[in-house]
Design a protein around this motif. Structure first.
Motif, PDB file in Angstrom:
ATOM      1  N   ASP A  39      36.922  -1.560  -2.443  1.00 45.24           N
ATOM      2  CA  ASP A  39      37.755  -0.750  -1.568  1.00 45.24           C
ATOM      3  C   ASP A  39      37.262   0.700  -1.631  1.00 45.24           C
ATOM      4  N   TYR A  40      37.815   1.523  -0.793  1.00 38.92           N
ATOM      5  CA  TYR A  40      37.361   2.914  -0.708  1.00 38.92           C
ATOM      6  C   TYR A  40      37.525   3.649  -2.033  1.00 38.92           C
ATOM      7  N   ASP A  41      38.687   3.490  -2.671  1.00 38.31           N
ATOM      8  CA  ASP A  41      38.942   4.209  -3.923  1.00 38.31           C
ATOM      9  C   ASP A  41      37.956   3.826  -5.021  1.00 38.31           C
ATOM     10  N   SER A  42      37.608   2.556  -5.117  1.00 34.34           N
ATOM     11  CA  SER A  42      36.659   2.139  -6.158  1.00 34.34           C
ATOM     12  C   SER A  42      35.246   2.634  -5.853  1.00 34.34           C
ATOM     13  N   VAL A  51      34.598   5.489  -4.308  1.00 36.03           N
ATOM     14  CA  VAL A  51      34.654   6.920  -4.643  1.00 36.03           C
ATOM     15  C   VAL A  51      34.576   7.114  -6.158  1.00 36.03           C
ATOM     16  N   ALA A  52      35.301   6.312  -6.924  1.00 35.70           N
ATOM     17  CA  ALA A  52      35.270   6.429  -8.389  1.00 35.70           C
ATOM     18  C   ALA A  52      33.856   6.186  -8.920  1.00 35.70           C
ATOM     19  N   GLU A 110      31.651   9.247  -8.048  1.00 36.51           N
ATOM     20  CA  GLU A 110      31.910  10.378  -8.954  1.00 36.51           C
ATOM     21  C   GLU A 110      31.191  10.180 -10.287  1.00 36.51           C
ATOM     22  N   THR A 116      30.369   8.296   3.978  1.00 38.72           N
ATOM     23  CA  THR A 116      31.139   7.129   3.571  1.00 38.72           C
ATOM     24  C   THR A 116      31.140   6.113   4.697  1.00 38.72           C
ATOM     25  N   TYR A 134      33.006  -1.274   0.756  1.00 39.41           N
ATOM     26  CA  TYR A 134      33.074   0.139   1.134  1.00 39.41           C
ATOM     27  C   TYR A 134      31.974   0.841   0.365  1.00 39.41           C
TER      28      TYR A 134
END
Length: 121
Positions: free
Chosen positions: A70-73, A75-76, A79, A103, A110
Protein backbone atom coordinates in the motif's frame (compact mmCIF):
# COMPACT_ATOMS: atom_id res chain seq x y z
CA UNK A 1 35.30 2.52 -6.86
CA UNK A 2 33.79 4.37 -9.76
CA UNK A 3 30.28 5.24 -10.85
CA UNK A 4 30.17 2.04 -12.87
CA UNK A 5 30.27 -0.15 -9.76
CA UNK A 6 28.01 2.00 -7.56
CA UNK A 7 25.18 -0.56 -7.66
CA UNK A 8 27.06 -3.02 -5.47
CA UNK A 9 27.70 -0.29 -2.90
CA UNK A 10 24.08 0.85 -2.93
CA UNK A 11 22.90 -2.71 -2.34
CA UNK A 12 25.37 -3.06 0.56
CA UNK A 13 24.22 0.25 2.08
CA UNK A 14 20.57 -0.81 1.84
CA UNK A 15 21.15 -4.24 3.36
CA UNK A 16 23.43 -2.85 6.10
CA UNK A 17 20.55 -0.65 7.26
CA UNK A 18 18.50 -2.04 10.15
CA UNK A 19 15.63 0.26 9.16
CA UNK A 20 15.55 -1.18 5.63
CA UNK A 21 16.00 -4.82 6.65
CA UNK A 22 13.22 -4.45 9.23
CA UNK A 23 10.94 -3.96 6.20
CA UNK A 24 12.62 -6.06 3.49
CA UNK A 25 15.84 -7.87 2.64
CA UNK A 26 15.10 -7.76 -1.09
CA UNK A 27 17.05 -5.20 -3.13
CA UNK A 28 17.59 -5.86 -6.82
CA UNK A 29 19.49 -4.14 -9.64
CA UNK A 30 16.81 -5.32 -12.08
CA UNK A 31 13.08 -5.83 -11.50
CA UNK A 32 12.13 -9.48 -11.06
CA UNK A 33 8.82 -11.10 -11.87
CA UNK A 34 9.23 -13.35 -8.83
CA UNK A 35 9.84 -10.53 -6.31
CA UNK A 36 7.48 -10.44 -3.33
CA UNK A 37 6.37 -7.18 -1.79
CA UNK A 38 7.94 -5.18 -0.27
CA UNK A 39 11.19 -4.77 -2.23
CA UNK A 40 13.58 -2.20 -3.73
CA UNK A 41 14.88 -1.95 -7.28
CA UNK A 42 17.88 0.34 -7.80
CA UNK A 43 18.79 1.57 -11.28
CA UNK A 44 21.77 3.63 -12.46
CA UNK A 45 20.16 6.29 -14.65
CA UNK A 46 23.07 8.65 -15.29
CA UNK A 47 26.84 8.95 -15.03
CA UNK A 48 29.02 11.99 -15.62
CA UNK A 49 32.76 12.27 -15.05
CA UNK A 50 34.17 15.58 -13.90
CA UNK A 51 37.88 16.30 -14.04
CA UNK A 52 39.83 18.60 -11.75
CA UNK A 53 43.50 19.36 -11.20
CA UNK A 54 44.27 16.35 -8.99
CA UNK A 55 42.08 13.79 -10.77
CA UNK A 56 38.42 13.18 -11.41
CA UNK A 57 35.17 12.22 -9.75
CA UNK A 58 31.95 10.66 -10.96
CA UNK A 59 28.48 12.09 -10.49
CA UNK A 60 25.94 9.27 -10.61
CA UNK A 61 22.16 9.45 -10.75
CA UNK A 62 20.34 6.48 -9.26
CA UNK A 63 16.64 5.67 -9.00
CA UNK A 64 15.49 3.72 -5.95
CA UNK A 65 12.07 2.22 -6.64
CA UNK A 66 10.53 1.25 -3.29
CA UNK A 67 7.52 -1.06 -3.66
CA UNK A 68 4.93 -1.85 -0.99
CA UNK A 69 1.51 -3.43 -0.66
CA UNK A 70 0.00 0.00 0.00
CA UNK A 71 1.05 3.63 -0.24
CA UNK A 72 2.04 3.96 3.42
CA UNK A 73 4.33 0.92 3.32
CA UNK A 74 5.99 2.17 0.12
CA UNK A 75 6.62 5.56 1.78
CA UNK A 76 8.05 3.91 4.92
CA UNK A 77 10.43 1.84 2.79
CA UNK A 78 11.46 4.90 0.77
CA UNK A 79 12.25 6.85 3.96
CA UNK A 80 14.41 3.99 5.26
CA UNK A 81 16.15 3.55 1.89
CA UNK A 82 16.89 7.26 1.59
CA UNK A 83 18.44 7.38 5.06
CA UNK A 84 20.51 4.27 4.31
CA UNK A 85 22.00 5.57 1.06
CA UNK A 86 22.40 9.23 2.06
CA UNK A 87 24.31 8.14 5.15
CA UNK A 88 26.50 5.67 3.25
CA UNK A 89 29.80 7.57 3.17
CA UNK A 90 31.52 4.40 4.30
CA UNK A 91 30.42 2.77 1.04
CA UNK A 92 32.59 5.06 -1.09
CA UNK A 93 30.00 7.76 -1.66
CA UNK A 94 31.35 11.27 -1.09
CA UNK A 95 27.97 12.99 -1.05
CA UNK A 96 24.41 11.99 -1.77
CA UNK A 97 21.21 13.99 -1.99
CA UNK A 98 17.62 13.54 -3.08
CA UNK A 99 17.11 15.30 -6.42
CA UNK A 100 13.62 14.10 -7.35
CA UNK A 101 10.73 11.88 -6.25
CA UNK A 102 7.59 10.42 -7.77
CA UNK A 103 4.86 8.05 -6.63
CA UNK A 104 2.46 5.71 -8.33
CA UNK A 105 0.86 2.30 -8.53
CA UNK A 106 1.34 -0.63 -10.84
CA UNK A 107 -0.54 -3.91 -10.72
CA UNK A 108 -0.83 -4.91 -7.06
CA UNK A 109 1.91 -2.59 -5.80
CA UNK A 110 2.39 1.03 -4.82
CA UNK A 111 5.78 2.63 -5.32
CA UNK A 112 7.87 5.63 -4.39
CA UNK A 113 10.78 6.36 -6.71
CA UNK A 114 13.62 8.39 -5.24
CA UNK A 115 16.16 9.92 -7.61
CA UNK A 116 19.48 10.34 -5.81
CA UNK A 117 22.53 12.21 -7.05
CA UNK A 118 25.77 10.72 -5.72
CA UNK A 119 29.32 12.04 -5.94
CA UNK A 120 32.11 9.47 -5.97
CA UNK A 121 35.69 10.66 -5.66
Amino acid sequence: MSGISIGTNIRAALLDSEAVTAITSDAYPVARDTARLPYIVYTLTGLDESKYKEGHYDIVTVDLDCYGVDYDSAVALAEAARDAVEGAGHHGMRSCYLSNMRTGATGDAYYVTLTLTIKIA
